[in-house]
Design an enzyme around this catalytic site. Structure first.
Site, PDB file in Angstrom:
ATOM      1  N   ASP A  98       0.641  -1.050   0.103  1.00 48.32           N
ATOM      2  CA  ASP A  98      -0.304   0.139   0.097  1.00 48.32           C
ATOM      3  C   ASP A  98       0.820   1.252  -0.053  1.00 48.32           C
ATOM      4  O   ASP A  98       1.940   1.510   1.134  1.00 48.32           O
ATOM      5  CB  ASP A  98      -0.881   0.088   1.216  1.00 48.32           C
ATOM      6  CG  ASP A  98      -1.869   1.128   1.197  1.00 48.32           C
ATOM      7  OD1 ASP A  98      -2.673   1.009   0.145  1.00 48.32           O
ATOM      8  OD2 ASP A  98      -2.140   1.799   2.125  1.00 48.32           O
ATOM      9  N   GLU A 108       1.402  -0.588  -5.284  1.00 47.56           N
ATOM     10  CA  GLU A 108       0.093   0.142  -5.288  1.00 47.56           C
ATOM     11  C   GLU A 108       0.476   1.528  -5.265  1.00 47.56           C
ATOM     12  O   GLU A 108       0.208   2.224  -4.122  1.00 47.56           O
ATOM     13  CB  GLU A 108      -0.718  -0.249  -4.372  1.00 47.56           C
ATOM     14  CG  GLU A 108      -2.271   0.513  -4.514  1.00 47.56           C
ATOM     15  CD  GLU A 108      -2.391   1.805  -3.562  1.00 47.56           C
ATOM     16  OE1 GLU A 108      -3.726   2.207  -3.821  1.00 47.56           O
ATOM     17  OE2 GLU A 108      -1.476   1.752  -2.861  1.00 47.56           O
TER      18      GLU A 108
END
Length: 664
Positions: A391, A420
């Site tokens: 993330d 990401e």
């Protein structure tokens, strides 16, 4: 005399060797079975011929020599294809040389035919071939063939053309291509190439929130009971049956209570609201702990075991931020940013605010934080996790990622990291160069055919040697305007595009139900699963036909090597700006099946009405000529078509918004 790369260009100049990331600063990437085109610009003064080979050093130190034929005369480009068979670090270099045989053969064929310097040409042929026999080792049969050619060249009883013919035959040329006579050998720099397992390039991800799978609400009190790893494991056979090979879990750790978010990102948390799983850390532990509602490490490992029994690998979210209740906040306050008023700064991504999480500040104690994260990863690797979706990696220092990914790869080369990072291209690309195996992309925001065509060609070009895209039509954070308004036809079209335009793609659970209602003012779903339980009635998963579509798409990906490769994509012209056509192709020599493979995808970006178009198809893109016709089988409709240089398509949203046509 050997000319080395210590000279500016070498006796036989070699420039522009590819693939090379900043002249070897980082390795180019490949996977086992993926063809790697190695190119170089090679030329020399005058009219003498040059030749080239690629020398690849595979793990263990063995050198593999690959002929490098001339690919583009006008641009002096030579190209070879290397198909790696083993994982691990490789090295390659290009060698170029003056080719005395090719130089002589070209001149001799012209002069002997014209009756010019005939005896001189024949005598020079004897000298060149005699050198080739004496100076280069090759099989006895090949040596015998060359000696026979020398004998013919030396036979005055034969006519000149008969004396020459054996020496310039295809058979002799093949022998001297496989084991050439080389003068003035020049060597390029040596370049690194990292070969990884195929899953690093080709994968089909399916995302779930484990707590939603099997969650139950008490009808009388309204209270929720969380799903568990045991209940979530019941979804695994269904996910596997659709053909996915990775099940991705959002964070499974304890969730903080301080500033816990309520439904739809509300600052008011009602009793029973589970909070965002990205607000990691509570009294029960941090990133190395499991939320007690989900189960225990034993039940998690059992989930991993059941996934493997269904031919699924488990991916876990790695979100490096902390709830105010995370043990690190108490034990290591120096790992966070303290503001002038003495409070710790919470995370922001304007206009979004995340009052329930603190970002780490790596500058305060980089070694301490780095080792703590490395220890966390080891816990989950030991539990059987083989992939991590990271993330927001672009909010952490690149030096940290470069060290961490290299350290993991040293001990666990099979572990894959997906970046990401929706951010500036320089950051996205450098994250890929320093070690991330796959990358999220701007695919979701390319919402017309022209933009998508340009983007696909960009991703399959030079960056394909280091950045492997993973296409997601939606995520738990993203619901773009086209997905909000397009309904089931748009959901189907974007699934087709994701699954056929990239070797890796992902689907967020619930996609089958066309969950497309946005929270006002933001590009994400209302009643967002990040902030509440969201069980679904899987008996109705195919009400829109999307479960069947995903199953069909994954079956095509399994059947067609071309869909599991990044390069080999070609966009074809269409007469309608709403319709995009592209092909994917892998040549027989580069295919794991030993057979050429091609798939043609046609999609309409306007899924509200019927669209048609004439496609101008470049047959050379799939290894054919302009006069050829092809028979294709459309996997989505079951229809068979015969297509040529121009063919007609009609896409009716009531029937299909796409073709996925395998070429026979």
């Amino acid at each position: 005399m050997e000319h080395s790369s210590d000279m500016s260009v070498g006796r036989i100049p070699i420039v522009g060797v590819q693939p090379s990331l900043e002249e070897g600063r980082w390795p180019a990437k490949a996977v086992v079975g993926e063809a790697v085109p190695i190119t170089a610009t090679i030329f020399r003064e005058g009219h003498d011929a040059e030749g080239a080979t690629v020398v690849v050093t595979v793990p263990g130190g063995v050198e593999q020599i690959i002929p490098m034929p001339l690919d583009d005369f006008g641009n002096s480009r030579y190209q070879a294809s290397f198909v790696p068979q083993h994982e691990g670090p490789h090295l390659f270099r290009v060698e170029a040389w003056s080719n005395p045989y090719a130089t002589w053969a070209h001149a001799a064929e012209l002069k002997v035919t014209a009756g010019v310097d005939v005896q001189l040409m024949l005598d020079e042929g004897v000298e060149v071939l005699t050198r080739a026999i004496a100076e280069v080792k090759r099989p006895a049969a090949s040596q015998k063939l060359l000696k026979s050619a020398v004998s013919a060249l030396s036979d005055p009883k034969l006519a000149p053309d008969a004396r020459l013919a054996p020496a310039v035959s295809d058979a002799v040329k093949d022998v001297l291509t496989a084991a050439p006579l080389r003068d003035w050998v020049t060597t390029s720099n040596t370049y690194p190439l990292l070969v990884e397992r195929e899953r690093a390039l080709a994968s089909a991800w399916y995302e779930i929130f484990p707590r939603s799978e099997g969650a139950r609400q008490n009808k009388r009190t309204g209270a929720w009971a969380s799903g568990t790893f045991t209940t979530a494991s019941k979804r695994l056979p269904g996910i596997a049956a659709m053909g996915f090979d990775v099940v991705y879990l959002t964070p499974i750790h304890p969730i903080g209570t301080t500033h816990r978010k309520g439904r739809n990102n509300s600052l008011t948390c009602e009793p029973g609201d589970p909070g965002s799983p990205y607000a990691i850390g509570a009294a029960e532990g941090g990133h190395d702990a499991i939320h007690p509602d989900l189960g225990t490490m034993r039940t998690f490992k059992n989930f991993v075991k059941k996934a493997r029994e269904n031919n699924l690998e488990v991916a876990l979210d790695l979100a490096l931020q902390c709830s105010p209740d995370h043990p690190w906040v108490t034990d290591h306050p120096e790992w966070f940013t303290t503001q002038l008023d003495g409070t710790i700064a919470y995370a922001e991504n304007p206009p979004k605010k995340y009052q329930d999480i603190y970002p780490l500040n790596f500058d305060n104690d980089p070694q301490g934080i780095s080792q703590a994260v490395r220890d966390v990863l080891q816990v989950w690797i030991d539990a059987g996790v083989t992939l991590f979706r990271v993330d927001n990696p672009h909010t952490k220092p690149l030096t940290f990622w470069e060290w961490l990914l290299a350290d993991i790869a040293k001990d666990h080369p099979d572990v894959i990291f997906l970046s990401e990072a929706f951010t500036r291209p320089a950051m996205m690309h450098t994250l890929a160069k320093i070690g991330f195996h796959q990358s999220y992309t701007y695919f979701t925001w390319r919402q017309n055919a022209e933009e998508m065509a340009e983007y696909l060609e960009e991703l399959t070009g030079e960056s394909s040697f280091y950045m492997r895209p993973n296409f997601w039509p939606t995520t738990h954070d993203i619901l773009t305007p086209d997905m909000q308004r397009g309904g089931a036809p748009m959901f189907k079209m974007r699934a087709v595009l994701a699954a056929t335009a990239s070797p890796s793609y992902g689907i967020y659970t619930g996609y089958e139900f066309v969950e497309n209602v946005p929270r006002p003012g933001v590009e994400e779903q209302i009643d967002n699963e990040k902030y509440e339980y969201k069980p679904r009635d899987w008996s109705r998963a195919d009400d829109y036909g999307i479960e069947t579509l995903l199953t069909t798409l994954n079956a095509q990906r399994a059947a067609h090597p071309a869909l599991r490769r990044l390069r080999g994509l070609h966009v074809h012209k269409t007469s309608n700006p709403n319709i995009l056509c592209f092909s994917r192709y892998v040549a027989a020599a580069d295919s794991p099946t030993g057979k050429a493979d091609a798939v043609i995808t046609v999609v309409s970006f306007d899924t509200d009405v019927v669209h048609d178009a004439v496609v101008t198809f470049d047959m050379a893109a799939i290894g054919l000529t302009g006069e050829d016709t092809i028979t294709v089988d459309d996997a989505l409709t079951g229809a068979t078509y015969t297509w040529g240089r121009e063919f007609y398509v009609r896409l009716d949203p009531a029937v299909t918004t796409a073709h996925v046509a395998g070429v026979r």
